[in-house]
Design a protein around this motif. Structure first.
Motif, PDB file in Angstrom:
ATOM      1  N   ARG A   1     -36.961 -69.232 -32.826  1.00 49.15           N
ATOM      2  CA  ARG A   1     -35.964 -69.374 -31.040  1.00 49.15           C
ATOM      3  C   ARG A   1     -34.383 -69.904 -31.439  1.00 49.15           C
ATOM      4  N   VAL A   2     -33.554 -69.088 -31.533  1.00 49.46           N
ATOM      5  CA  VAL A   2     -32.158 -70.302 -31.521  1.00 49.46           C
ATOM      6  C   VAL A   2     -31.710 -70.216 -30.103  1.00 49.46           C
TER       7      VAL A   2
ATOM      8  N   ALA B   1     -24.921 -66.560 -41.765  1.00 51.79           N
ATOM      9  CA  ALA B   1     -25.230 -67.079 -42.309  1.00 51.79           C
ATOM     10  C   ALA B   1     -26.280 -67.645 -42.765  1.00 51.79           C
ATOM     11  N   LYS B   2     -27.127 -66.624 -42.474  1.00 50.56           N
ATOM     12  CA  LYS B   2     -28.059 -66.533 -43.388  1.00 50.56           C
ATOM     13  C   LYS B   2     -28.351 -66.874 -45.302  1.00 50.56           C
ATOM     14  N   PRO B   3     -28.946 -67.015 -46.152  1.00 49.03           N
ATOM     15  CA  PRO B   3     -28.559 -66.309 -47.340  1.00 49.03           C
ATOM     16  C   PRO B   3     -28.879 -65.475 -47.808  1.00 49.03           C
TER      17      PRO B   3
ATOM     18  N   ALA C   1     -25.776 -74.974 -38.398  1.00 48.86           N
ATOM     19  CA  ALA C   1     -24.760 -75.115 -38.388  1.00 48.86           C
ATOM     20  C   ALA C   1     -23.770 -74.370 -37.673  1.00 48.86           C
ATOM     21  N   ILE C   2     -24.539 -73.551 -36.644  1.00 42.11           N
ATOM     22  CA  ILE C   2     -23.317 -72.668 -36.079  1.00 42.11           C
ATOM     23  C   ILE C   2     -22.787 -73.506 -34.928  1.00 42.11           C
TER      24      ILE C   2
ATOM     25  N   GLU D   1     -27.631 -74.970 -30.065  1.00 43.54           N
ATOM     26  CA  GLU D   1     -27.940 -76.555 -29.635  1.00 43.54           C
ATOM     27  C   GLU D   1     -29.311 -76.620 -31.035  1.00 43.54           C
ATOM     28  N   SER D   2     -29.778 -75.843 -31.387  1.00 40.91           N
ATOM     29  CA  SER D   2     -31.702 -76.212 -31.255  1.00 40.91           C
ATOM     30  C   SER D   2     -31.478 -74.768 -32.318  1.00 40.91           C
ATOM     31  N   VAL D   3     -32.843 -74.792 -33.455  1.00 43.03           N
ATOM     32  CA  VAL D   3     -33.020 -74.193 -33.704  1.00 43.03           C
ATOM     33  C   VAL D   3     -35.231 -73.810 -33.649  1.00 43.03           C
TER      34      VAL D   3
END
Length: 88
Positions: free
Chosen positions: A9-10, A29-31, A73-74, A78-80
């Motif tokens: 949940r982003v 942004a993902k690996p 880092a985006i 706010e949170s993940v």
């Protein structure tokens, strides 16, 4: 080596954040080892919506932490939070 299913949940920084643009930023942004299998939108309250990100990745030490750190880092995030994590 197995694979891990993870549902995140982003939370955006506010209601003004464009979730479609946020999807693009998360995708970039993902690996490389992480495969995004689905996106969803979850209403929270007062017009705020969370971006739900479903991923599958190798069961490699640290890859989940790397994914979460790269999303956090985006600028618009706010949170993940991890909602679900299990081996598949």
């Amino acid at each position: 080596m197995g694979r891990v299913f993870m549902k995140l949940r982003v939370m955006p920084k506010g209601v003004e954040v464009d979730l479609e643009q946020l999807k693009e930023k998360v995708s970039h942004a993902k690996p490389d080892e992480v495969e995004i299998t689905d996106f969803g939108i979850q209403p929270i309250a007062f017009g705020l919506k969370a971006l739900i990100v479903v991923v599958v990745m190798p069961d490699t030490e640290g890859i989940g932490d790397t994914l979460i750190e790269s999303i956090q880092a985006i600028d618009d995030v706010e949170s993940v939070e991890i909602e679900v994590q299990e081996l598949v």
